[in-house]
Enzyme design. Structure first.
Site, PDB file in Angstrom:
ATOM      1  N   ILE B  16       0.827  -1.205   0.000  1.00 49.55           N
ATOM      2  CA  ILE B  16       0.000   0.000   0.000  1.00 49.55           C
ATOM      3  C   ILE B  16       0.872   1.270   0.000  1.00 49.55           C
ATOM      4  O   ILE B  16       0.451   2.331  -0.477  1.00 49.55           O
ATOM      5  CB  ILE B  16      -0.985  -0.022   1.204  1.00 49.55           C
ATOM      6  CG1 ILE B  16      -1.922   1.198   1.230  1.00 49.55           C
ATOM      7  CG2 ILE B  16      -0.255  -0.100   2.529  1.00 49.55           C
ATOM      8  CD1 ILE B  16      -3.023   1.159   0.229  1.00 49.55           C
ATOM      9  N   ARG B  18       3.300   1.878  -1.860  1.00 52.57           N
ATOM     10  CA  ARG B  18       3.567   2.277  -3.258  1.00 52.57           C
ATOM     11  C   ARG B  18       2.531   3.292  -3.705  1.00 52.57           C
ATOM     12  O   ARG B  18       2.850   4.318  -4.314  1.00 52.57           O
ATOM     13  CB  ARG B  18       3.512   1.054  -4.180  1.00 52.57           C
ATOM     14  CG  ARG B  18       4.604   0.031  -3.905  1.00 52.57           C
ATOM     15  CD  ARG B  18       4.249  -1.334  -4.485  1.00 52.57           C
ATOM     16  NE  ARG B  18       3.980  -1.246  -5.908  1.00 52.57           N
ATOM     17  CZ  ARG B  18       3.006  -1.918  -6.553  1.00 52.57           C
ATOM     18  NH1 ARG B  18       2.205  -2.731  -5.878  1.00 52.57           N
ATOM     19  NH2 ARG B  18       2.838  -1.772  -7.839  1.00 52.57           N
ATOM     20  N   SER B  37      13.274   0.867   6.303  1.00 45.83           N
ATOM     21  CA  SER B  37      12.832  -0.519   6.370  1.00 45.83           C
ATOM     22  C   SER B  37      13.788  -1.234   7.307  1.00 45.83           C
ATOM     23  O   SER B  37      14.880  -0.737   7.596  1.00 45.83           O
ATOM     24  CB  SER B  37      12.868  -1.140   4.975  1.00 45.83           C
ATOM     25  OG  SER B  37      12.686  -2.538   5.057  1.00 45.83           O
ATOM     26  N   TYR B  62      13.242   1.767  11.072  1.00 50.59           N
ATOM     27  CA  TYR B  62      12.124   2.715  11.192  1.00 50.59           C
ATOM     28  C   TYR B  62      12.552   3.905  12.055  1.00 50.59           C
ATOM     29  O   TYR B  62      12.217   5.052  11.789  1.00 50.59           O
ATOM     30  CB  TYR B  62      10.904   2.057  11.848  1.00 50.59           C
ATOM     31  CG  TYR B  62      10.421   0.786  11.174  1.00 50.59           C
ATOM     32  CD1 TYR B  62      10.502   0.616   9.789  1.00 50.59           C
ATOM     33  CD2 TYR B  62       9.843  -0.248  11.925  1.00 50.59           C
ATOM     34  CE1 TYR B  62      10.050  -0.562   9.181  1.00 50.59           C
ATOM     35  CE2 TYR B  62       9.389  -1.409  11.328  1.00 50.59           C
ATOM     36  CZ  TYR B  62       9.499  -1.560   9.963  1.00 50.59           C
ATOM     37  OH  TYR B  62       9.041  -2.712   9.373  1.00 50.59           O
ATOM     38  N   LEU B  78       2.605  -0.160   8.537  1.00 54.42           N
ATOM     39  CA  LEU B  78       3.012  -1.408   9.197  1.00 54.42           C
ATOM     40  C   LEU B  78       1.796  -2.249   9.588  1.00 54.42           C
ATOM     41  O   LEU B  78       0.684  -1.735   9.686  1.00 54.42           O
ATOM     42  CB  LEU B  78       3.821  -1.068  10.466  1.00 54.42           C
ATOM     43  CG  LEU B  78       5.122  -0.275  10.256  1.00 54.42           C
ATOM     44  CD1 LEU B  78       5.697   0.161  11.613  1.00 54.42           C
ATOM     45  CD2 LEU B  78       6.143  -1.119   9.499  1.00 54.42           C
ATOM     46  N   LYS B 101      -5.132   2.022   8.256  1.00 55.57           N
ATOM     47  CA  LYS B 101      -6.225   1.410   9.002  1.00 55.57           C
ATOM     48  C   LYS B 101      -6.121  -0.104   8.898  1.00 55.57           C
ATOM     49  O   LYS B 101      -5.538  -0.584   7.914  1.00 55.57           O
ATOM     50  CB  LYS B 101      -7.594   1.885   8.510  1.00 55.57           C
ATOM     51  CG  LYS B 101      -7.751   2.222   7.039  1.00 55.57           C
ATOM     52  CD  LYS B 101      -7.518   1.155   6.029  1.00 55.57           C
ATOM     53  CE  LYS B 101      -8.257  -0.136   6.249  1.00 55.57           C
ATOM     54  NZ  LYS B 101      -7.818  -1.201   5.289  1.00 55.57           N
ATOM     55  N   ASP B 186      -9.694  -4.984   8.063  1.00 58.10           N
ATOM     56  CA  ASP B 186      -9.319  -4.496   6.737  1.00 58.10           C
ATOM     57  C   ASP B 186     -10.526  -3.933   5.982  1.00 58.10           C
ATOM     58  O   ASP B 186     -10.576  -2.753   5.649  1.00 58.10           O
ATOM     59  CB  ASP B 186      -8.689  -5.640   5.941  1.00 58.10           C
ATOM     60  CG  ASP B 186      -8.147  -5.162   4.601  1.00 58.10           C
ATOM     61  OD1 ASP B 186      -7.634  -4.035   4.539  1.00 58.10           O
ATOM     62  OD2 ASP B 186      -8.251  -5.908   3.616  1.00 58.10           O
TER      63      ASP B 186
END
Lengths: 360, 360
Positions: B16, B18, B37, B62, B78, B101, B186
């Site tokens: 996500i 990207r 990362s 991070y 994450l 989320k 999700d």
């Protein structure tokens, strides 16, 4: 030709009988033959206003229609609480039966009606018109296509309309002694039928009413909903209401496809009707848009859905009358399943939203 | 101009990220500034593949992103179970927070995140992109129009997609230690947000999970549903699933109007999006067709919805950074309500489908 037309008698002059009278007139294999009301004057006026032919019989009672030997079939738009008496009597008088929905106050009552039909060899059909729209057959084709739709997994339906103050005070559908099932019997009937349609008429295992149904001061349902579960994990919900804007949806989601329709009970237009079908829908690589959008399918028809209903019913009656056919059991079977689920929703409301097991 | 751009750091290289990297690039008031990362090589590859400018910082942790004093804001894609730790740390390091989320495993966790944001004066926003599509504002206008829509009475939403075998085995969203809320966290997140949106963000009184949720062998939800009731008799249902065709609907029915949308989470197209609105719908006299059909409203946009999100977030950050503004509380408030309802659905599943009272 004329003698092969199925001759209809109508008992009761409800508003919906105007629509069905027109449908009988438009059906190529049916004809308006008689109408009966508790008031001869009312029957006379109804016949005049609704295109009954000059030779049609006008009676001042329901019974006279049933006693007329030339009536092949009766259409019964009476309040639900009168169905048991008049539908059974019609069957006993060997009249084929087109019965308005909800067909009975409960499945036990309906079983008496259907027993009377069976023992008298008459055809039974309920007045669920959208079943007969050619669009419905196309939707069924899509839903049963295991490549395009896969297996049904979740279904949602709704039917609501915004009844005015007069309806909410005076309509038979808010009267406990006439149509005691209220919005559930009137609109919920269609929602439940649509769920069963999308589930290939497999009965659910359990039914639970959704919380917060709205009842009027006589306890008649003005709005409610239900949640249905099947043995295989399929689920469905529905909502019906007399208190919100006219809305009627079927959403059926399968493992591979999705069906949407927004005018399933009464199509937006008489001569064509559409639905949306999607199959193996997906996003583009970055998930910013869809790769493949749902497509709209439009089905044209020369005659409105209620005429299809009358034509199909008359075809079945004709097969019995002229060709020694047997009554088609598909229609009463679907009717009974609809009533069983409807009863379960009502029972769940009455039992504080307990799950109700469906027993065939 | 360049120094007024909000400088984003991204921690984690989830898929996500990207999409959000592209959105940051396209937003006129934001710029990609750093990525971190657990693997420097992975961060390097991500930066190269996603249009990071040559001077962007690439970090092998991070924490290094959070320690970079030139990073204004962090985007956190994450797994949910890591949100509490990294979101709180980001806030403590005075980084404004754009958080994927579901924002947390439960509202208690989210409260710690939002407390950290408040005490450090940083803006919070969750990554619910459709909220920022200009279509959403137009839908809100319709829903709040008491003449056209009236009062909301029943809402149904769904979001499902057909996850492949690899997803169902390996995706973080089916792992109890990563995204323990599964399809509810999700997809259900969007369904619940859409219900709250249509209910003008009024929290329901009670929430009940629908029966027969589907869990994987680790107990993570793969499909479920819920039923919500408000004090005023408003009702809603939703369904979410990893196991059926891509489908995403809002149906909101008011006393006077109806809203339908079939691509609410991700629009069919990036540059325009539609919804259907109906008002005081009615039948013709014989009830054979509709007098007034729903109308389609199309809203065009120069930039995709995720760019609107980044732009709005950056605008709020800019107001704090350059104009001594205060964080906008609207966004975390909506986030928290969404999480509260989500928690209640989960609790109802865990407590054998008991109704759960929502306590703010």
């Amino acid at each position: 030709m004329a003698e092969t037309l199925i001759r209809f008698g109508i008992i009761g002059c409800a508003d919906i009988a105007r629509k069905v009278s027109r449908a009988i007139t438009l059906a190529p294999n049916a004809t308006l033959y008689a109408v009966g009301s508790r008031s001869l004057d009312k029957a006379q006026k109804f016949a005049e206003a609704n295109g009954f032919p000059p030779h049609a019989k006008v009676y001042g009672s329901y019974e006279a229609v049933l006693d007329d030997p030339d009536v092949d079939a009766v259409y019964v738009p009476l309040p639900t609480s009168l169905h048991l008496h008049w539908a059974v009597l019609a069957a006993q008088k060997k009249k084929h039966l087109l019965l308005e929905k909800p067909v009975a106050l409960n499945a036990a009552e309906f079983d008496k009606i259907i027993q009377a039909c069976e023992s008298n060899g008459v055809q039974f059909m309920d007045g669920t018109m959208w079943m007969h729209n050619p669009r419905t057959a196309k939707m069924a084709e899509f839903l049963s296509d295991t490549q395009l739709f896969g297996l049904p997994r979740s279904i949602h339906t709704c039917f609501t309309f915004n009844a005015d103050a007069d309806f909410l005070k005076n309509d038979i559908r808010v009267k406990p002694d006439l149509d005691a099932l209220g919005a559930l019997g009137d609109e919920g009937w269609y929602c439940i039928r649509a769920i069963l349609f999308a589930a290939n008429y497999e009965l659910p295992k359990t039914v639970i009413a959704l919380r917060e149904p709205v009842l009027n001061e006589s306890g008649v349902i003005l709005a409610c909903g239900g949640s249905l579960c099947w043995e295989d994990g399929k689920v469905a919900t529905f909502h019906c209401s007399f208190l919100t804007n006219l809305t009627m949806d079927i959403t059926a989601v399968g493992t591979k496809g999705t069906l949407h329709v927004h005018d399933f009970v009464i199509p937006f237009q008489e001569r064509e009707a559409s639905f949306s079908a999607a199959s193996e829908s997906s996003f583009d690589d970055l998930v910013t848009k869809w790769d493949k959008q749902p497509s709209t399918h439009t089905v044209k028809t020369d005659i409105p859905q209620e005429v299809h209903m009358v034509r199909e019913f008359s075809r079945l009656v004709g097969a019995i009358k002229f060709n020694n056919g047997k009554p088609e059991k598909k229609w009463p079977t679907i009717t009974r399943k609809t009533q069983l689920v409807l009863d379960a929703v009502k029972a769940s409301i009455d039992r504080n939203f307990e799950p109700i097991l469906i027993q065939e």
